[in-house]
Structures are given as C-alpha cells and as structure tokens.
Design a protein around this motif. Structure first.
Motif, mmCIF file in Angstrom:
data_model
loop_
_atom_site.group_PDB
_atom_site.id
_atom_site.type_symbol
_atom_site.label_atom_id
_atom_site.label_comp_id
_atom_site.label_asym_id
_atom_site.label_seq_id
_atom_site.Cartn_x
_atom_site.Cartn_y
_atom_site.Cartn_z
ATOM 1 N N ASN A 163 0.846 -1.186 0.000
ATOM 2 C CA ASN A 163 0.000 0.000 0.000
ATOM 3 C C ASN A 163 0.881 1.236 0.000
ATOM 4 N N LYS A 164 0.516 2.202 -0.836
ATOM 5 C CA LYS A 164 1.325 3.406 -0.942
ATOM 6 C C LYS A 164 1.359 4.147 0.397
ATOM 7 N N VAL A 165 2.550 4.576 0.785
ATOM 8 C CA VAL A 165 2.719 5.365 2.009
ATOM 9 C C VAL A 165 2.987 6.803 1.596
ATOM 10 N N SER A 166 2.111 7.711 1.976
ATOM 11 C CA SER A 166 2.276 9.114 1.589
ATOM 12 C C SER A 166 3.128 9.851 2.618
ATOM 13 N N ALA A 167 3.526 11.068 2.241
ATOM 14 C CA ALA A 167 4.335 11.895 3.151
ATOM 15 C C ALA A 167 3.577 12.176 4.442
ATOM 16 N N SER A 168 2.254 12.367 4.329
ATOM 17 C CA SER A 168 1.462 12.654 5.533
ATOM 18 C C SER A 168 1.382 11.432 6.451
ATOM 19 N N ASP A 169 1.358 10.218 5.863
ATOM 20 C CA ASP A 169 1.358 8.997 6.678
ATOM 21 C C ASP A 169 2.616 8.936 7.547
ATOM 22 N N LEU A 170 3.749 9.312 6.951
ATOM 23 C CA LEU A 170 5.036 9.196 7.644
ATOM 24 C C LEU A 170 5.172 10.194 8.794
ATOM 25 N N SER A 171 4.320 11.222 8.802
ATOM 26 C CA SER A 171 4.426 12.229 9.876
ATOM 27 C C SER A 171 3.384 12.007 10.977
ATOM 28 N N SER A 172 2.684 10.868 10.931
ATOM 29 C CA SER A 172 1.565 10.626 11.855
ATOM 30 C C SER A 172 1.961 10.675 13.328
ATOM 31 N N ASN A 173 3.197 10.295 13.638
ATOM 32 C CA ASN A 173 3.598 10.176 15.045
ATOM 33 C C ASN A 173 4.293 11.414 15.598
ATOM 34 N N ARG A 174 4.259 12.505 14.840
ATOM 35 C CA ARG A 174 4.840 13.746 15.370
ATOM 36 C C ARG A 174 4.073 14.195 16.610
ATOM 37 N N GLU A 175 4.790 14.845 17.514
ATOM 38 C CA GLU A 175 4.217 15.199 18.817
ATOM 39 C C GLU A 175 2.933 16.025 18.683
ATOM 40 N N ASN A 176 2.934 17.015 17.778
ATOM 41 C CA ASN A 176 1.755 17.870 17.637
ATOM 42 C C ASN A 176 0.536 17.107 17.151
ATOM 43 N N HIS A 177 0.758 16.112 16.309
ATOM 44 C CA HIS A 177 -0.363 15.293 15.840
ATOM 45 C C HIS A 177 -0.940 14.447 16.979
ATOM 46 N N VAL A 178 -0.056 13.926 17.819
ATOM 47 C CA VAL A 178 -0.505 13.123 18.969
ATOM 48 C C VAL A 178 -1.316 13.992 19.928
ATOM 49 N N LEU A 179 -0.824 15.214 20.176
ATOM 50 C CA LEU A 179 -1.549 16.153 21.055
ATOM 51 C C LEU A 179 -2.908 16.510 20.468
ATOM 52 N N LEU A 180 -2.940 16.723 19.156
ATOM 53 C CA LEU A 180 -4.183 17.072 18.476
ATOM 54 C C LEU A 180 -5.191 15.931 18.545
ATOM 55 N N GLU A 181 -4.700 14.712 18.426
ATOM 56 C CA GLU A 181 -5.578 13.542 18.540
ATOM 57 C C GLU A 181 -6.220 13.493 19.937
ATOM 58 N N LYS A 182 -5.413 13.726 20.968
ATOM 59 C CA LYS A 182 -5.943 13.712 22.345
ATOM 60 C C LYS A 182 -6.994 14.798 22.534
ATOM 61 N N LEU A 183 -6.732 15.979 21.981
ATOM 62 C CA LEU A 183 -7.692 17.075 22.085
ATOM 63 C C LEU A 183 -9.008 16.718 21.393
ATOM 64 N N SER A 184 -8.898 16.076 20.228
ATOM 65 C CA SER A 184 -10.104 15.745 19.468
ATOM 66 C C SER A 184 -10.964 14.697 20.170
ATOM 67 N N ARG A 185 -10.376 13.967 21.113
ATOM 68 C CA ARG A 185 -11.148 12.958 21.849
ATOM 69 C C ARG A 185 -11.714 13.494 23.171
ATOM 70 N N THR A 186 -11.252 14.695 23.574
ATOM 71 C CA THR A 186 -11.675 15.220 24.879
ATOM 72 C C THR A 186 -12.455 16.528 24.786
ATOM 73 N N VAL A 187 -12.286 17.264 23.678
ATOM 74 C CA VAL A 187 -13.016 18.533 23.521
ATOM 75 C C VAL A 187 -14.347 18.252 22.835
ATOM 76 N N TRP A 188 -15.425 18.584 23.505
ATOM 77 C CA TRP A 188 -16.769 18.319 22.971
ATOM 78 C C TRP A 188 -17.370 19.577 22.378
ATOM 79 N N ALA A 189 -18.057 19.381 21.260
ATOM 80 C CA ALA A 189 -18.763 20.494 20.615
ATOM 81 C C ALA A 189 -20.190 20.569 21.156
#
Length: 304
Positions: A163-189
């Motif tokens: 399966n093709k791996v894109s540039a964005s796939d390779l950056s998935s584990n950057r710290e800011n992405h991890v923080l953003l994921e946590k925020l998206s699971r805890t901040v309610w609209a």
C-alpha cells in the motif's frame, strides 16, 4: 560461494516443510552484496522488476546518504532484500554461534535491486569503507522445479507490492499530531440543532483510524449508533484536511513573499501539507488552537 570468499552470512531456517519452497532469514554483509553485484551485474537481477534507477530518486539518494553518514544505522533503516535460489549449502558458525549460508546456487534478487546497486555504486564511486553495512535477506529456495518461473514471478510481484505510504502517513507520530488527537477525543462540541448529544470533531491521525475506532467501539448495533452520533462522519478530518482549513485562512509572509495562503492549497494535498508542516504547525496545539481550527473547518466546509 560465501565460504570461499571469507564472508559470514548467518541465517535461521523456517522449519515448516512444504513441497513448494523452503525459507531462510539471513544477514548479508554489504561488502559481500557489492562483491556479488560486481561479479554478476544484471544476471543477479534478472528476476527483478527494475534496473538501477541511479541516485536521481529520493529513496536511492537516502540509501547513499545513510551509507556515507550513518552506516551503522543501515540495517535499522533498510527493509532488506528478497531473494530466491535453486539450492543452498549450510555450514555451522564457529563456537556454536549458529548456522550460516556457505553456498547459493542461482541466487536471484527479486526485491531490493535498488538497495544492492546503491550499496555497490556508493562503494565504487565514493571509495567508502562499507564494512559496517549489513542487509537483512529473506531467501526462498524454490523446490517445485516445474513451476519455478511462475513461483519466482509471483514472489517478485508480491515482494514489490505494498500500500502506498504518503508523506502525511510518515508524519503521523509527530508530537503535535498526537496532542491534536488527544484534544479531538476530549473537547466536545455543543449539540447540533434538534439533538441533545454533544459531538466530537474526530481527528484521524493515522489513515483508517476512524473506521477502526468505529469497529472497536461498536461491538453491538446500539454501541455503533452511539459512536456515530458522538463522532459524525462529516466531523471527521485528516491531517491533509486540517492543512487545507488552516492554510486557506492563514497568510504567512517572508518579507513581501507570501508563503502560505489559498494559492498553496490549490497545489494539491501533499504539497500543501508539506508547507503546513514547514511554516505553521510549530507551536503545540491546545484547546484554543483546536477550537479555532474547527471554526476554520466549518467555514471551509460550508463555503465548499
């Protein structure tokens, strides 16, 4: 003949017996690989799908740079090669250290031709010592002589398919992405009109995450319904989408030159995402940053 050439190629065998093939996992010194390539050249790669693509592509350039600058990391960074053979002769390593491949008959590299040629050309052109380069090898001995060509062809096909791996796939584990994921699971609209349930804007940090979370959470139909209500599909966004939302709104200048803006977004997801990482995702996201990003997402999606 590795033994005659004083190369040690330690290996382990997959003990599973079948009539079609036998598999070995080995570690081959880079010098041995370069030596074989020098002796046999294109004959070694007859079953490979490509000839050497020189150092024009970023992958081959990366292989060369690793050899020149971080040789000791080569085995950790490289996926290794897949090879086939008609038969092998195994010998014991000294001091009961295991087994090694002594002789290989009709050795063919079916995946890893670029790795092999890159090691050889770096060794030759740059006159560099490659004694610290080691390459993992999956060696398949094809027992079924009648269907030899077909089996080797399929090994070459599947070993070169992923399966093709894109540039964005390779950056998935950057710290800011991890923080953003946590925020998206805890901040309610706030609940949308006519509903009482609060929702989330689901940030898909790695591709396929939304679907996997849905399956994991939704063991029963009622659970799945609950997940869908709390995480509406139209409120799921990826890293590339986030870059579109932000960069469409932002204007980042270097002097008078406009680096970020809608003119970058229209160049396509990957180019826009690269600019997003380079210029406006350096600060750590917090609740305010996240809510601001979602506001831009709503503006973008509504306008679209």
């Amino acid at each position: 003949n590795f033994e005659q050439s004083d190369y040690q190629v330690p290996c382990i065998v997959n003990e599973t017996n079948n009539e079609d093939y036998q598999s070995w996992l080995a570690i081959i010194p880079g010098l041995a690989l370069a030596d074989i390539y020098e002796q046999y050249g294109a004959r070694l790669l007859e079953q490979n799908v490509r000839s050497f693509l020189q150092f024009t592509g970023k992958i081959n350039k990366g292989i060369r740079n690793t050899i020149l600058k971080e040789q000791h990391m080569f085995m950790a960074f490289n996926n290794g090669i897949a090879a086939t053979a008609e038969e092998v002769t195994i010998t014991n390593l000294p001091d009961n250290q295991g087994k090694a491949i002594a002789v290989v008959k009709d050795f063919q590299i079916v995946n890893g031709g670029q790795t092999t040629a890159s090691i050889y050309h770096t060794w030759k052109k740059d006159k560099v010592d490659i004694s610290k380069v080691f390459v993992p090898v999956k060696l398949t001995i094809v027992k079924d002589r009648e269907n030899f060509s077909e089996i080797v062809g399929r090994i070459a096909e599947y070993a070169n398919t992923q399966n093709k791996v894109s540039a964005s796939d390779l950056s998935s584990n950057r710290e800011n992405h991890v923080l953003l994921e946590k925020l998206s699971r805890t901040v309610w609209a706030p609940p949308i009109s006519g509903e009482t349930i609060q929702t989330r804007w689901f940030f898909e940090r790695s591709r396929g995450q939304y679907k996997n979370e849905n399956i994991r959470f939704g063991i029963t139909p009622s659970k799945r319904k609950q997940f869908d209500k709390q995480n509406p599909r139209n409120q799921m966004f990826s890293k590339e989408s986030l870059a579109k939302y932000i960069n469409s709104y932002e204007e980042v200048y270097n002097g008078k030159k406009l680096l970020i803006g809608p003119h970058i977004v229209v160049r396509g997801s990957q180019k826009n995402y690269a600019q997003f990482l380079n210029y406006n995702f350096s600060s750590k996201p917090d609740n305010i940053w996240f809510e601001d990003a979602i506001a831009k997402a709503i503006l973008f999606s509504t306008s679209e």
